[in-house]
Design a protein around this motif. Structure first.
Motif, PDB file in Angstrom:
ATOM      1  N   UNK A   1     -36.338 -64.304  -2.182  1.00 26.90           N
ATOM      2  CA  UNK A   1     -37.134 -64.722  -3.333  1.00 26.90           C
ATOM      3  C   UNK A   1     -38.331 -63.787  -3.483  1.00 26.90           C
ATOM      4  N   UNK A   2     -38.810 -63.669  -4.717  1.00 25.10           N
ATOM      5  CA  UNK A   2     -40.041 -62.908  -4.963  1.00 25.10           C
ATOM      6  C   UNK A   2     -41.116 -63.876  -5.452  1.00 25.10           C
ATOM      7  N   UNK A   3     -42.362 -63.480  -5.265  1.00 21.49           N
ATOM      8  CA  UNK A   3     -43.472 -64.382  -5.570  1.00 21.49           C
ATOM      9  C   UNK A   3     -44.578 -63.658  -6.341  1.00 21.49           C
TER      10      UNK A   3
ATOM     11  N   UNK B   1     -48.274 -66.305   4.534  1.00 19.79           N
ATOM     12  CA  UNK B   1     -47.924 -67.685   4.229  1.00 19.79           C
ATOM     13  C   UNK B   1     -46.530 -68.051   4.752  1.00 19.79           C
ATOM     14  N   UNK B   2     -45.882 -67.072   5.368  1.00 15.62           N
ATOM     15  CA  UNK B   2     -44.537 -67.310   5.882  1.00 15.62           C
ATOM     16  C   UNK B   2     -43.454 -67.090   4.854  1.00 15.62           C
ATOM     17  N   UNK B   3     -43.800 -66.509   3.708  1.00 12.94           N
ATOM     18  CA  UNK B   3     -42.836 -66.274   2.638  1.00 12.94           C
ATOM     19  C   UNK B   3     -42.165 -64.908   2.804  1.00 12.94           C
ATOM     20  N   UNK B   4     -41.045 -64.725   2.089  1.00  7.27           N
ATOM     21  CA  UNK B   4     -40.365 -63.437   2.077  1.00  7.27           C
ATOM     22  C   UNK B   4     -41.277 -62.398   1.426  1.00  7.27           C
ATOM     23  N   UNK B   5     -41.237 -61.181   1.950  1.00 12.60           N
ATOM     24  CA  UNK B   5     -42.074 -60.108   1.416  1.00 12.60           C
ATOM     25  C   UNK B   5     -41.342 -58.773   1.547  1.00 12.60           C
TER      26      UNK B   5
END
Length: 289
Positions: free
Chosen positions: A265-267, A231-235
């Motif tokens: 950020x964490x998700x 999704x293009x988020x930090x991982x």
């Protein structure tokens, strides 16, 4: 009987010694305290202990206020880090200005850091749009270059190394058709200014880290290592789509001396410490050591 007891005691001592030695050897790699900023705000010393227990060795700090790092005077911070077997390597100094640079440089030096880093364009040049959640900078690359040049020379005089940390906007042409990161690389003397390459943000910008290593070899002294999910988020490292093995193969070309795990950020319910644990596993997977 006495000899047997002595042998048993000696064996226990040797095993404890070996265990301690192995623990020391197992501590490697770097992380930034930005990932656990909320935890650091609640209990900095307890959080640093937990980070040490995860096996990280090198620490990047991001909090400096009123002459203190996380509420600790520079020398106190240095002593506490040493007591945990941690080494302060780099610090993001977002509050740097031409007026306060001398004081900041002195405190960074006293705390034991090696690298003094500009995390974004300083002195109000950095822009954040809360509506679109996009990052940018004032359209004046010459001004930024001059500021970085002046502050970097102060850092160098104190025995520190000065780095500039990128996001995605530095890799995009400005209104004058200039790519900011390339302008900085070409107009700042490597004797005074080098770079901390954030591999996530380079990827986010659609740029190729290896192409920059080839064009500007030796300029990227620290990497920020964090992955990007679908999704293009930090991982966490190894939980996304970035080919770190391919990038790591060019570490020597890039000039990389340290790498720092970061997750802004964490998700999906993940906690920051869990992200750091997963990233440690990812580092091993890709061959970081």
């Amino acid at each position: 009987m006495k000899k047997t007891l002595f042998t048993q005691i000696l064996t226990v001592i040797l095993l404890l010694s070996m265990s301690t030695s192995m623990m020391a050897q197992d501590k490697w790699g770097g992380m930034t305290l930005y990932t656990v900023r909320n935890e650091m705000g609640k209990d900095a010393k307890a959080t640093l202990k937990e980070v040490a227990e995860l096996g990280y060795k090198y620490i990047e700090a991001v909090d400096y206020k009123d002459g203190k790092f996380y509420g600790m005077a520079p020398k106190e911070f240095k002593r506490y880090m040493k007591s945990l077997g941690l080494k302060p390597i780099s610090v993001h100094m977002g509050s740097m200005t031409l007026d306060n640079a001398d004081v900041l440089v002195a405190d960074v030096k006293a705390a034991g850091f090696k690298y003094f880093i500009a995390p974004v364009p300083p002195m109000g040049m950095f822009k954040f749009d809360p509506k679109t959640r996009t990052l940018s900078m004032e359209d004046n690359i010459e001004k930024l270059t001059n500021i970085l040049d002046v502050i970097s020379r102060k850092a160098k005089a104190a025995g520190l190394e000065f780095l500039y940390h990128n996001h995605d906007f530095e890799f995009k042409e400005d209104a004058n058709g200039v790519v900011p990161i390339e302008y900085l690389l070409e107009h700042l003397d490597p004797e005074f200014v080098n770079f901390q390459m954030d591999l996530y943000w380079v990827t986010k910008a659609g740029a190729d880290p290896i192409a920059y290593f080839q064009k500007y070899p030796g300029r990227f002294k620290i990497w920020h290592v964090k992955d990007m999910d679908e999704q293009g988020r930090f991982a966490p490292v190894g939980q996304g789509t970035i080919d770190f093995k391919k990038i790591l193969d060019k570490a020597e070309l890039s000039g990389m001396e340290y790498y720092i795990v970061e997750q802004d950020q964490v998700f999906d319910g993940m906690e920051p410490m869990e992200a750091l644990k997963l990233s440690k596993k990812g580092l091993i997977k890709f061959g970081f050591n």
